[in-house]
Design a protein around this motif. Structure first.
Motif, PDB file in Angstrom:
ATOM      1  N   GLY A 133       6.222   1.662   7.024  1.00  0.00           N
ATOM      2  CA  GLY A 133       7.415   0.877   6.757  1.00  0.00           C
ATOM      3  C   GLY A 133       7.875  -0.019   7.897  1.00  0.00           C
ATOM      4  O   GLY A 133       8.848  -0.742   7.748  1.00  0.00           O
ATOM      5  N   ASP A 134       7.197  -0.004   9.051  1.00  0.00           N
ATOM      6  CA  ASP A 134       7.600  -0.803  10.207  1.00  0.00           C
ATOM      7  C   ASP A 134       6.558  -1.862  10.551  1.00  0.00           C
ATOM      8  O   ASP A 134       5.350  -1.613  10.450  1.00  0.00           O
ATOM      9  CB  ASP A 134       7.805   0.094  11.437  1.00  0.00           C
ATOM     10  CG  ASP A 134       8.987   1.033  11.286  1.00  0.00           C
ATOM     11  OD1 ASP A 134      10.022   0.619  10.720  1.00  0.00           O
ATOM     12  OD2 ASP A 134       8.874   2.191  11.742  1.00  0.00           O
ATOM     13  N   GLU A 135       7.025  -3.027  11.019  1.00  0.00           N
ATOM     14  CA  GLU A 135       6.108  -4.083  11.433  1.00  0.00           C
ATOM     15  C   GLU A 135       5.344  -3.640  12.676  1.00  0.00           C
ATOM     16  O   GLU A 135       5.930  -3.165  13.640  1.00  0.00           O
ATOM     17  CB  GLU A 135       6.868  -5.371  11.740  1.00  0.00           C
ATOM     18  CG  GLU A 135       5.957  -6.516  12.096  1.00  0.00           C
ATOM     19  CD  GLU A 135       6.692  -7.825  12.335  1.00  0.00           C
ATOM     20  OE1 GLU A 135       6.278  -8.551  13.237  1.00  0.00           O
ATOM     21  OE2 GLU A 135       7.675  -8.103  11.613  1.00  0.00           O
ATOM     22  N   PHE A 180       0.852  -1.190   0.000  1.00  0.00           N
ATOM     23  CA  PHE A 180       0.000   0.000   0.000  1.00  0.00           C
ATOM     24  C   PHE A 180       0.884   1.235   0.000  1.00  0.00           C
ATOM     25  O   PHE A 180       1.953   1.243   0.587  1.00  0.00           O
ATOM     26  CB  PHE A 180      -0.882   0.037   1.249  1.00  0.00           C
ATOM     27  CG  PHE A 180      -1.700  -1.203   1.442  1.00  0.00           C
ATOM     28  CD1 PHE A 180      -2.921  -1.344   0.804  1.00  0.00           C
ATOM     29  CD2 PHE A 180      -1.260  -2.227   2.258  1.00  0.00           C
ATOM     30  CE1 PHE A 180      -3.680  -2.483   0.980  1.00  0.00           C
ATOM     31  CE2 PHE A 180      -2.009  -3.372   2.445  1.00  0.00           C
ATOM     32  CZ  PHE A 180      -3.219  -3.498   1.798  1.00  0.00           C
ATOM     33  N   GLY A 181       0.417   2.313  -0.621  1.00  0.00           N
ATOM     34  CA  GLY A 181       1.125   3.594  -0.573  1.00  0.00           C
ATOM     35  C   GLY A 181       2.438   3.588  -1.325  1.00  0.00           C
ATOM     36  O   GLY A 181       3.374   4.245  -0.934  1.00  0.00           O
ATOM     37  N   ASN A 227      10.117   0.413  -0.323  1.00  0.00           N
ATOM     38  CA  ASN A 227       9.666   1.768  -0.017  1.00  0.00           C
ATOM     39  C   ASN A 227       8.172   1.846   0.282  1.00  0.00           C
ATOM     40  O   ASN A 227       7.646   2.937   0.481  1.00  0.00           O
ATOM     41  CB  ASN A 227       9.993   2.699  -1.185  1.00  0.00           C
ATOM     42  CG  ASN A 227      11.477   2.837  -1.385  1.00  0.00           C
ATOM     43  OD1 ASN A 227      12.233   2.788  -0.432  1.00  0.00           O
ATOM     44  ND2 ASN A 227      11.903   2.988  -2.620  1.00  0.00           N
ATOM     45  N   ALA A 228       7.476   0.720   0.291  1.00  0.00           N
ATOM     46  CA  ALA A 228       6.037   0.732   0.544  1.00  0.00           C
ATOM     47  C   ALA A 228       5.769   1.188   1.972  1.00  0.00           C
ATOM     48  O   ALA A 228       6.451   0.784   2.903  1.00  0.00           O
ATOM     49  CB  ALA A 228       5.457  -0.663   0.325  1.00  0.00           C
ATOM     50  N   GLN A 229       4.775   2.045   2.141  1.00  0.00           N
ATOM     51  CA  GLN A 229       4.428   2.537   3.471  1.00  0.00           C
ATOM     52  C   GLN A 229       3.632   1.524   4.269  1.00  0.00           C
ATOM     53  O   GLN A 229       3.716   1.486   5.476  1.00  0.00           O
ATOM     54  CB  GLN A 229       3.654   3.848   3.353  1.00  0.00           C
ATOM     55  CG  GLN A 229       4.525   4.995   2.907  1.00  0.00           C
ATOM     56  CD  GLN A 229       5.667   5.229   3.870  1.00  0.00           C
ATOM     57  OE1 GLN A 229       5.469   5.517   5.037  1.00  0.00           O
ATOM     58  NE2 GLN A 229       6.886   5.075   3.391  1.00  0.00           N
ATOM     59  N   GLY A 230       2.845   0.720   3.612  1.00  0.00           N
ATOM     60  CA  GLY A 230       2.065  -0.294   4.305  1.00  0.00           C
ATOM     61  C   GLY A 230       2.107  -1.594   3.535  1.00  0.00           C
ATOM     62  O   GLY A 230       2.270  -1.607   2.325  1.00  0.00           O
TER      63      GLY A 230
END
Length: 168
Positions: A83-85, A53-54, A63-66
């Motif tokens: 970008g973080d779990e 996503f994003g 580089n995906a935000q979600g």
């Protein structure tokens, strides 16, 4: 002999339909005749299955935000934001929120908090502003189909806002 897939001139991918339902959506999947609704099946026997996503078309998946990721090798599901779990469900059903290893706990929520603030580890809110009611944590060992409370810890509202008593 029936059409099953259409790619429109503006790049939309339509599966199971021949006309776009929502002009703003790039991929539309509609159930044919199964009656169970649409099913998206992502299969990979060695790596991860991911939904990003994003991410614009010029950036890499890193580089995906979600994203939602299923790790095939270790059999766990994760969700990422910014970008973080943020969430992990392990192969034996343990859940870690803000933690990538639930450490044997069935539900582990880890985040910074300070006593006396409104941003604690777990926040339960009531569903109304009625005095004598409030949120609670219920403990039950009566079996999977039972709804009897063995014990509970709750907040009973006695006045306005969050004024009330802790009830055991």
């Amino acid at each position: 002999n029936a059409e099953r897939l259409r790619i429109t001139s503006d790049g939309q991918v339509l599966i199971g339909i021949d006309n776009a339902v929502d002009a703003e959506v790039d991929l539309q999947i509609h159930s044919a005749t199964s009656g169970n609704g649409p099913i998206l099946n992502m299969t990979n026997n060695t790596g991860d299955c991911r939904i990003f996503f994003g991410q614009d078309s010029s950036s890499s998946s890193a580089n995906a935000q979600g994203q939602i990721r299923y790790n095939v090798a270790n059999n766990y599901l994760t969700a990422y934001t910014a970008g973080d779990e943020r969430l992990r469900i392990t192969n034996d059903g343990k859940i870690g929120i803000g933690e990538d290893d639930p450490d044997g706990n069935y539900l582990l929520i880890r985040a910074a908090s300070t006593v006396g603030t409104n941003k604690g580890h777990i926040m339960l809110t009531g569903d109304g502003a009625t005095n004598g009611e409030g949120p609670q944590i219920v403990f039950s060992e009566s079996g999977s189909g039972s709804n009897f409370a063995g014990a509970y810890i709750g907040h009973e509202r006695t006045s306005t806002n969050s004024v009330g008593d802790i009830v055991f």
